[in-house]
Motif scaffolding. Sequence first.
Motif, PDB file in Angstrom:
ATOM      1  N   TYR A 226      10.266  10.340 -13.606  1.00  0.00           N
ATOM      2  CA  TYR A 226      10.305   9.544 -12.395  1.00  0.00           C
ATOM      3  C   TYR A 226      10.697   8.114 -12.750  1.00  0.00           C
ATOM      4  N   SER A 227      11.352   7.438 -11.787  1.00  0.00           N
ATOM      5  CA  SER A 227      11.795   6.056 -11.992  1.00  0.00           C
ATOM      6  C   SER A 227      10.635   5.116 -11.689  1.00  0.00           C
ATOM      7  N   LYS A 228      10.109   4.520 -12.719  1.00  0.00           N
ATOM      8  CA  LYS A 228       8.986   3.601 -12.550  1.00  0.00           C
ATOM      9  C   LYS A 228       9.468   2.286 -11.963  1.00  0.00           C
ATOM     10  N   ASN A 229       8.786   1.799 -10.937  1.00  0.00           N
ATOM     11  CA  ASN A 229       9.139   0.553 -10.268  1.00  0.00           C
ATOM     12  C   ASN A 229       8.439  -0.603 -10.985  1.00  0.00           C
ATOM     13  N   VAL A 230       9.118  -1.165 -11.975  1.00  0.00           N
ATOM     14  CA  VAL A 230       8.521  -2.218 -12.796  1.00  0.00           C
ATOM     15  C   VAL A 230       8.331  -3.502 -11.986  1.00  0.00           C
ATOM     16  N   ILE A 231       9.286  -3.818 -11.107  1.00  0.00           N
ATOM     17  CA  ILE A 231       9.181  -5.053 -10.317  1.00  0.00           C
ATOM     18  C   ILE A 231       7.960  -5.004  -9.399  1.00  0.00           C
ATOM     19  N   MET A 232       7.745  -3.878  -8.769  1.00  0.00           N
ATOM     20  CA  MET A 232       6.586  -3.744  -7.892  1.00  0.00           C
ATOM     21  C   MET A 232       5.288  -3.901  -8.673  1.00  0.00           C
ATOM     22  N   GLU A 233       5.241  -3.300  -9.849  1.00  0.00           N
ATOM     23  CA  GLU A 233       4.037  -3.396 -10.668  1.00  0.00           C
ATOM     24  C   GLU A 233       3.784  -4.828 -11.109  1.00  0.00           C
ATOM     25  N   GLU A 234       4.844  -5.564 -11.446  1.00  0.00           N
ATOM     26  CA  GLU A 234       4.675  -6.957 -11.864  1.00  0.00           C
ATOM     27  C   GLU A 234       4.269  -7.844 -10.693  1.00  0.00           C
ATOM     28  N   LEU A 235       4.805  -7.577  -9.514  1.00  0.00           N
ATOM     29  CA  LEU A 235       4.410  -8.357  -8.335  1.00  0.00           C
ATOM     30  C   LEU A 235       2.922  -8.188  -8.031  1.00  0.00           C
ATOM     31  N   ILE A 236       2.448  -6.967  -8.111  1.00  0.00           N
ATOM     32  CA  ILE A 236       1.032  -6.719  -7.837  1.00  0.00           C
ATOM     33  C   ILE A 236       0.158  -7.404  -8.876  1.00  0.00           C
ATOM     34  N   ALA A 237       0.540  -7.296 -10.143  1.00  0.00           N
ATOM     35  CA  ALA A 237      -0.270  -7.911 -11.201  1.00  0.00           C
ATOM     36  C   ALA A 237      -0.257  -9.428 -11.117  1.00  0.00           C
ATOM     37  N   LYS A 238       0.829 -10.025 -10.591  1.00  0.00           N
ATOM     38  CA  LYS A 238       0.944 -11.481 -10.572  1.00  0.00           C
ATOM     39  C   LYS A 238       0.287 -12.094  -9.337  1.00  0.00           C
ATOM     40  N   PHE A 239       0.549 -11.514  -8.169  1.00  0.00           N
ATOM     41  CA  PHE A 239       0.094 -12.127  -6.920  1.00  0.00           C
ATOM     42  C   PHE A 239      -1.177 -11.501  -6.370  1.00  0.00           C
ATOM     43  N   LEU A 240      -1.538 -10.324  -6.842  1.00  0.00           N
ATOM     44  CA  LEU A 240      -2.777  -9.671  -6.384  1.00  0.00           C
ATOM     45  C   LEU A 240      -3.597  -9.235  -7.594  1.00  0.00           C
ATOM     46  N   PRO A 241      -4.015 -10.165  -8.428  1.00  0.00           N
ATOM     47  CA  PRO A 241      -4.725  -9.757  -9.655  1.00  0.00           C
ATOM     48  C   PRO A 241      -6.076  -9.120  -9.385  1.00  0.00           C
ATOM     49  N   GLU A 242      -6.821  -9.642  -8.406  1.00  0.00           N
ATOM     50  CA  GLU A 242      -8.143  -9.086  -8.128  1.00  0.00           C
ATOM     51  C   GLU A 242      -8.032  -7.683  -7.537  1.00  0.00           C
TER      52      GLU A 242
ATOM     53  N   GLU B 101       0.837  -1.198   0.000  1.00  0.00           N
ATOM     54  CA  GLU B 101       0.000   0.000   0.000  1.00  0.00           C
ATOM     55  C   GLU B 101       0.868   1.243   0.000  1.00  0.00           C
ATOM     56  N   CYS B 102       0.410   2.244  -0.707  1.00  0.00           N
ATOM     57  CA  CYS B 102       1.102   3.531  -0.728  1.00  0.00           C
ATOM     58  C   CYS B 102       0.931   4.197   0.632  1.00  0.00           C
ATOM     59  N   SER B 103       2.019   4.744   1.159  1.00  0.00           N
ATOM     60  CA  SER B 103       1.966   5.388   2.474  1.00  0.00           C
ATOM     61  C   SER B 103       1.278   6.739   2.432  1.00  0.00           C
ATOM     62  N   LEU B 104       0.915   7.231   1.250  1.00  0.00           N
ATOM     63  CA  LEU B 104       0.252   8.531   1.127  1.00  0.00           C
ATOM     64  C   LEU B 104      -1.259   8.390   0.973  1.00  0.00           C
ATOM     65  N   CYS B 105      -1.678   7.537   0.051  1.00  0.00           N
ATOM     66  CA  CYS B 105      -3.121   7.359  -0.177  1.00  0.00           C
ATOM     67  C   CYS B 105      -3.689   6.155   0.560  1.00  0.00           C
ATOM     68  N   MET B 106      -2.807   5.305   1.154  1.00  0.00           N
ATOM     69  CA  MET B 106      -3.223   4.115   1.890  1.00  0.00           C
ATOM     70  C   MET B 106      -4.032   3.163   1.017  1.00  0.00           C
ATOM     71  N   ARG B 107      -3.706   3.147  -0.255  1.00  0.00           N
ATOM     72  CA  ARG B 107      -4.323   2.205  -1.184  1.00  0.00           C
ATOM     73  C   ARG B 107      -3.221   1.439  -1.903  1.00  0.00           C
ATOM     74  N   LEU B 108      -3.617   0.407  -2.642  1.00  0.00           N
ATOM     75  CA  LEU B 108      -2.656  -0.403  -3.378  1.00  0.00           C
ATOM     76  C   LEU B 108      -1.894   0.472  -4.369  1.00  0.00           C
ATOM     77  N   PHE B 109      -0.596   0.179  -4.508  1.00  0.00           N
ATOM     78  CA  PHE B 109       0.223   0.960  -5.424  1.00  0.00           C
ATOM     79  C   PHE B 109      -0.381   0.944  -6.838  1.00  0.00           C
ATOM     80  N   TYR B 110      -0.433   2.120  -7.449  1.00  0.00           N
ATOM     81  CA  TYR B 110      -0.841   2.215  -8.853  1.00  0.00           C
ATOM     82  C   TYR B 110       0.158   3.134  -9.549  1.00  0.00           C
ATOM     83  N   GLU B 111       0.764   2.601 -10.591  1.00  0.00           N
ATOM     84  CA  GLU B 111       1.864   3.282 -11.273  1.00  0.00           C
ATOM     85  C   GLU B 111       2.951   3.664 -10.260  1.00  0.00           C
TER      86      GLU B 111
END
Length: 476
Positions: free
Chosen positions: A234-250, A183-193
């Motif tokens: 900005y440096s896009k965190n590709v690994i984080m985005e792939e982890l979310i898409a793979k293990f938290l698809p819903e 979760e993002c520490s600012l919006c307290m929601r799942l990371f998006y981009e």
Amino acid sequence: MAWKGSESDRKDRVTGPALTACLCFPQVVTGKIWPGEGPVVPHSASVPFIAAQGVCPLHTLLSSPREGRQLHPGQESRELPHCSSQEEAAAAGDRSSLENPVKVEGEGQEGNGKGQAGDQEEKGDAASAKAGKCQEKKRKRCQFGPQDPEVPTKARKPDPPADQGARAAVSAPLPSFDASDLECSLCMRLFYEPVTTPCGHTFCLKCLERCLDHNAKCPLCKDGLSQCLASRKYSKNVIMEELIAKFLPEEFKERRRLYEEEMEELSNLNKNVPIFVCTMAYPTVPCPLHIFEPCYRLMIRRCIETGTRQFGMCLGDPVKGFAEYGCILEIRNVQFFADGRSVVDSVGKRRFRVLHQGQRDGYNTADIEYIEDQKVQGEDQAELMGLHNCVYEQASSWFHSLKTSLKNRILNHFGPMPEKDADPQVSPNGPAWCWWTLAVLPLESRAQLPFLAMRSLKDRLNGIRRVLAFISRNQN
């Protein structure tokens, strides 16, 4: 049996565990070996010689050498056999000592009483038993020969290849993997981009940009991020985005759905339209803006992200907040500066009327309806054409009568005067030159606002003619 010899010699003899310890080291060189007894501790002056020959350190600690002890005359030190043959030698020595006990004479008085001899024998038996156990343990350690094939041994599992291990780690399920861990520490929601700052912290792209609108520092460690404002990269965190898409698809689908709904809501140009409360704006007239307030930085960025690139411009009102009528501006270009400020090149598009006012994330919004000029036909159209031509000539004459410096300033800011339209009712907002003339006329904003609300081109032309006539009289 009773000890025959001096009490000091008896105490300096080493038996039991000390002898066993020396037997278990293959390179031990000791002093005099008495038949059936432990080695005599050498004199302290001969310690260097013993160390050079490889005396066992454990033997030296257990023997506790005393000053003034000499090696027994007529005896030579000898080297003990290797551990593999020490067992037989030790066993043979024990048997010979039991079959042929040797009485040793020494200085001092005769042995003590039978009670003391019995105590010594009991202590010797206990020490021998203990030495036997230690010898058995150390014998197992000192054996270097081949093991018995019948004894089962634990087979070592071969290491898997590196590539297979990596694939297994990626494909292995994570039972403790929770959406709250990402979760993002600012919006307290799942990371998006997700993007990662130079200081190593990860946030949603939109959340980080909103924080940088207020302060060019990391929200967590307060490290400077001015370079991000300057480059807008900005440096896009590709690994984080792939982890979310793979293990938290819903969860990822739900998060994307919320984002798309928010973008769709921001793209609506009828409800909750962003309003820039600043100055007057007119259709087809350029309106350059200097953006420095955080709320308007966010507003301009959202207009670009949604793709509409449009927002409303209204004149401020001390009672209502902003005026009832305004103009939609379209962003043509944005120039960003290193400190977060920007210069927006925009142009007027359509007029609107405010139905309901609101706010969103610090800037004003409004539900609006667009307004257009009412078209006329027949004689009214012919009369409108004559009035249109007359006012155009009047406005062109006034502009060319201005000083050169003033004309250059107008041209640099608003551009040249548009040409006269063949049909003034083609555009729903009326002829472009009318709006250009209203923008350059020296009128207060309150005097210009009624022209924006007019839906009759004839009334607008008559109003411009009266203003030009008034200005011409004052110049003369």
